[in-house]
Design a protein around this motif. Structure first.
Motif, PDB file in Angstrom:
ATOM      1  N   GLN A   1       7.019  -4.950  -3.394  1.00  0.00           N
ATOM      2  CA  GLN A   1       7.511  -3.530  -2.784  1.00  0.00           C
ATOM      3  C   GLN A   1       6.128  -3.134  -2.136  1.00  0.00           C
ATOM      4  OE1 GLN A   1       8.256  -0.724  -5.894  1.00  0.00           O
ATOM      5  NE2 GLN A   1       9.262   0.865  -4.685  1.00  0.00           N
ATOM      6  N   VAL A   2       6.327  -2.249  -0.859  1.00  0.00           N
ATOM      7  CA  VAL A   2       5.274  -1.876  -0.170  1.00  0.00           C
ATOM      8  C   VAL A   2       5.425  -0.337  -0.093  1.00  0.00           C
ATOM      9  CG1 VAL A   2       4.114  -1.619   1.876  1.00  0.00           C
ATOM     10  CG2 VAL A   2       4.708  -4.056   1.191  1.00  0.00           C
ATOM     11  N   GLY A   3       4.238   0.452  -0.224  1.00  0.00           N
ATOM     12  CA  GLY A   3       4.267   1.735  -0.270  1.00  0.00           C
ATOM     13  C   GLY A   3       2.856   2.450  -0.625  1.00  0.00           C
ATOM     14  N   HIS A   4       2.962   3.497  -0.714  1.00  0.00           N
ATOM     15  CA  HIS A   4       1.667   4.262  -1.026  1.00  0.00           C
ATOM     16  C   HIS A   4       1.509   4.393  -2.577  1.00  0.00           C
ATOM     17  CE1 HIS A   4       1.542   4.977   3.068  1.00  0.00           C
ATOM     18  NE2 HIS A   4       0.256   4.837   3.100  1.00  0.00           N
ATOM     19  N   ALA A   5       0.051   4.175  -3.199  1.00  0.00           N
ATOM     20  CA  ALA A   5      -0.235   4.384  -4.431  1.00  0.00           C
ATOM     21  C   ALA A   5      -1.132   5.666  -4.456  1.00  0.00           C
ATOM     22  CB  ALA A   5      -0.898   3.255  -5.086  1.00  0.00           C
ATOM     23  N   SER A   6      -1.222   6.282  -5.703  1.00  0.00           N
ATOM     24  CA  SER A   6      -1.849   7.350  -5.900  1.00  0.00           C
ATOM     25  C   SER A   6      -2.591   7.080  -7.419  1.00  0.00           C
ATOM     26  CB  SER A   6      -1.305   8.642  -5.847  1.00  0.00           C
ATOM     27  OG  SER A   6      -0.350   8.661  -6.749  1.00  0.00           O
ATOM     28  N   TRP A   7      -3.513   7.742  -7.981  1.00  0.00           N
ATOM     29  CA  TRP A   7      -4.099   7.655  -9.030  1.00  0.00           C
ATOM     30  C   TRP A   7      -4.009   8.679 -10.052  1.00  0.00           C
ATOM     31  CZ3 TRP A   7      -8.748   9.576 -10.781  1.00  0.00           C
ATOM     32  CH2 TRP A   7      -9.610  10.020  -9.841  1.00  0.00           C
ATOM     33  N   TYR A   8      -4.187   8.578 -11.247  1.00  0.00           N
ATOM     34  CA  TYR A   8      -4.521   9.978 -12.319  1.00  0.00           C
ATOM     35  C   TYR A   8      -5.106   9.370 -13.411  1.00  0.00           C
ATOM     36  CZ  TYR A   8      -0.339   8.219 -14.920  1.00  0.00           C
ATOM     37  OH  TYR A   8       0.665   7.448 -15.691  1.00  0.00           O
ATOM     38  N   ALA A   9      -5.699  10.454 -14.056  1.00  0.00           N
ATOM     39  CA  ALA A   9      -6.530  10.340 -15.316  1.00  0.00           C
ATOM     40  C   ALA A   9      -6.551  11.224 -16.363  1.00  0.00           C
ATOM     41  CB  ALA A   9      -7.946  10.275 -14.470  1.00  0.00           C
TER      42      ALA A   9
ATOM     43  N   GLY B   1       7.010   9.539  -0.935  1.00  0.00           N
ATOM     44  CA  GLY B   1       6.359   8.456  -0.068  1.00  0.00           C
ATOM     45  C   GLY B   1       5.429   7.694  -1.186  1.00  0.00           C
ATOM     46  N   ARG B   2       5.179   8.009  -2.497  1.00  0.00           N
ATOM     47  CA  ARG B   2       4.425   7.054  -3.114  1.00  0.00           C
ATOM     48  C   ARG B   2       5.489   6.352  -4.106  1.00  0.00           C
ATOM     49  NH1 ARG B   2      -0.091  11.671  -4.646  1.00  0.00           N
ATOM     50  NH2 ARG B   2      -0.529  12.127  -2.530  1.00  0.00           N
ATOM     51  N   VAL B   3       4.741   4.858  -4.421  1.00  0.00           N
ATOM     52  CA  VAL B   3       5.707   4.227  -5.150  1.00  0.00           C
ATOM     53  C   VAL B   3       5.081   3.765  -6.795  1.00  0.00           C
ATOM     54  CG1 VAL B   3       6.795   3.195  -3.139  1.00  0.00           C
ATOM     55  CG2 VAL B   3       4.582   2.258  -3.838  1.00  0.00           C
ATOM     56  N   ILE B   4       3.917   4.254  -6.706  1.00  0.00           N
ATOM     57  CA  ILE B   4       2.998   3.855  -7.822  1.00  0.00           C
ATOM     58  C   ILE B   4       1.813   4.840  -8.246  1.00  0.00           C
ATOM     59  CG2 ILE B   4       1.447   2.158  -7.191  1.00  0.00           C
ATOM     60  CD1 ILE B   4       2.277   0.318  -9.836  1.00  0.00           C
ATOM     61  N   ASP B   5       1.578   5.143  -9.666  1.00  0.00           N
ATOM     62  CA  ASP B   5       0.438   5.943  -9.989  1.00  0.00           C
ATOM     63  C   ASP B   5      -0.337   5.017 -10.804  1.00  0.00           C
ATOM     64  OD1 ASP B   5       0.612   8.470  -8.860  1.00  0.00           O
ATOM     65  OD2 ASP B   5       1.669   9.329 -10.361  1.00  0.00           O
ATOM     66  N   LEU B   6      -1.619   4.881 -10.481  1.00  0.00           N
ATOM     67  CA  LEU B   6      -2.554   3.753 -11.204  1.00  0.00           C
ATOM     68  C   LEU B   6      -3.177   4.726 -12.043  1.00  0.00           C
ATOM     69  CD1 LEU B   6      -3.445   1.489  -8.161  1.00  0.00           C
ATOM     70  CD2 LEU B   6      -1.701   1.178  -9.975  1.00  0.00           C
ATOM     71  N   SER B   7      -3.665   4.059 -13.235  1.00  0.00           N
ATOM     72  CA  SER B   7      -4.746   4.592 -13.860  1.00  0.00           C
ATOM     73  C   SER B   7      -6.133   4.705 -13.254  1.00  0.00           C
ATOM     74  CB  SER B   7      -4.991   4.060 -15.282  1.00  0.00           C
ATOM     75  OG  SER B   7      -5.659   2.534 -14.906  1.00  0.00           O
ATOM     76  N   LYS B   8      -6.929   5.707 -13.598  1.00  0.00           N
ATOM     77  CA  LYS B   8      -8.328   5.558 -12.753  1.00  0.00           C
ATOM     78  C   LYS B   8      -9.113   4.562 -12.795  1.00  0.00           C
ATOM     79  CE  LYS B   8     -12.526   8.210 -12.340  1.00  0.00           C
ATOM     80  NZ  LYS B   8     -13.465   9.373 -12.758  1.00  0.00           N
ATOM     81  N   ALA B   9      -8.977   3.780 -13.817  1.00  0.00           N
ATOM     82  CA  ALA B   9      -9.443   2.156 -13.833  1.00  0.00           C
ATOM     83  C   ALA B   9      -9.037   1.424 -12.907  1.00  0.00           C
ATOM     84  CB  ALA B   9      -9.619   1.863 -15.260  1.00  0.00           C
ATOM     85  N   ALA B  10      -7.724   1.282 -12.710  1.00  0.00           N
ATOM     86  CA  ALA B  10      -7.045   0.599 -11.918  1.00  0.00           C
ATOM     87  C   ALA B  10      -7.198   0.885 -10.466  1.00  0.00           C
ATOM     88  CB  ALA B  10      -5.485   0.255 -12.304  1.00  0.00           C
ATOM     89  N   ALA B  11      -7.382   1.993 -10.279  1.00  0.00           N
ATOM     90  CA  ALA B  11      -7.559   2.410  -8.896  1.00  0.00           C
ATOM     91  C   ALA B  11      -8.861   1.944  -8.447  1.00  0.00           C
ATOM     92  CB  ALA B  11      -7.338   3.969  -8.702  1.00  0.00           C
ATOM     93  N   ALA B  12      -9.992   2.130  -9.213  1.00  0.00           N
ATOM     94  CA  ALA B  12     -11.284   1.744  -9.344  1.00  0.00           C
ATOM     95  C   ALA B  12     -11.355   0.307  -8.804  1.00  0.00           C
ATOM     96  CB  ALA B  12     -12.194   1.953 -10.446  1.00  0.00           C
ATOM     97  N   GLN B  13     -10.636  -0.599  -9.622  1.00  0.00           N
ATOM     98  CA  GLN B  13     -10.574  -2.099  -9.310  1.00  0.00           C
ATOM     99  C   GLN B  13     -10.380  -2.268  -7.849  1.00  0.00           C
ATOM    100  OE1 GLN B  13      -9.432  -4.786 -11.945  1.00  0.00           O
ATOM    101  NE2 GLN B  13     -10.691  -4.056 -13.545  1.00  0.00           N
ATOM    102  N   ILE B  14      -9.173  -1.550  -7.230  1.00  0.00           N
ATOM    103  CA  ILE B  14      -8.911  -1.858  -5.985  1.00  0.00           C
ATOM    104  C   ILE B  14      -9.413  -0.759  -4.662  1.00  0.00           C
ATOM    105  CG2 ILE B  14      -6.676  -2.874  -6.602  1.00  0.00           C
ATOM    106  CD1 ILE B  14      -5.187  -0.297  -5.477  1.00  0.00           C
ATOM    107  N   GLY B  15     -10.541  -0.132  -5.292  1.00  0.00           N
ATOM    108  CA  GLY B  15     -11.281   0.515  -4.222  1.00  0.00           C
ATOM    109  C   GLY B  15     -10.579   1.820  -3.590  1.00  0.00           C
TER     110      GLY B  15
END
Length: 118
Positions: A28-36, A89-103
């Motif tokens: 699935q392709v789309g935009h991710a965001s992150w939350y903590a 427009g967003r397809v997934i919310d990542l944890s802060k640690a996961a977001a850091a790993q993908i920059g």
């Protein structure tokens, strides 16, 4: 019915049965965001910004997915434990640690592909 017609019908039936298996792992392709946040997730777990977890609208809790940042090629495997995102427009919310790993901490969002793992 002649043999050729029977073979075509068997082939089409097999394709119809097997198609969902192939699409189950489709990216699935789309935009991710992150939350903590430090709240309770929809699965009942406590949200841990340091864990490799994510929120998705429909994937079952416990599903592991590979999230790849399409801008830099970095990826991370996360476990779905929450629902969201609820921003268009967003397809997934990542944890802060996961977001850091993908920059994507600095940008806040990134275009990603999401591939369920078996």
């Amino acid at each position: 019915m002649e043999m050729r017609t029977k073979l075509m019908l068997v082939g089409l039936l097999a394709a119809a049965i097997l198609l969902p298996l192939g699409t189950a792992n489709a990216a699935q392709v789309g935009h991710a965001s992150w939350y903590a946040l430090r709240s309770t997730t929809a699965s009942g777990e406590r949200m841990n910004p340091n864990a490799l977890t994510a929120a998705h609208r429909t994937l079952p809790f416990g599903t592991k997915v590979r999230v790849k940042n399409l801008h830099n090629g970095r990826s991370v495997v996360v476990r779905i434990n929450d629902r969201g995102p609820f921003t268009g427009g967003r397809v997934i919310d990542l944890s802060k640690a996961a977001a850091a790993q993908i920059g994507m901490i600095g940008s806040g969002t990134a275009k990603v592909s999401i591939t369920p793992l078996r």
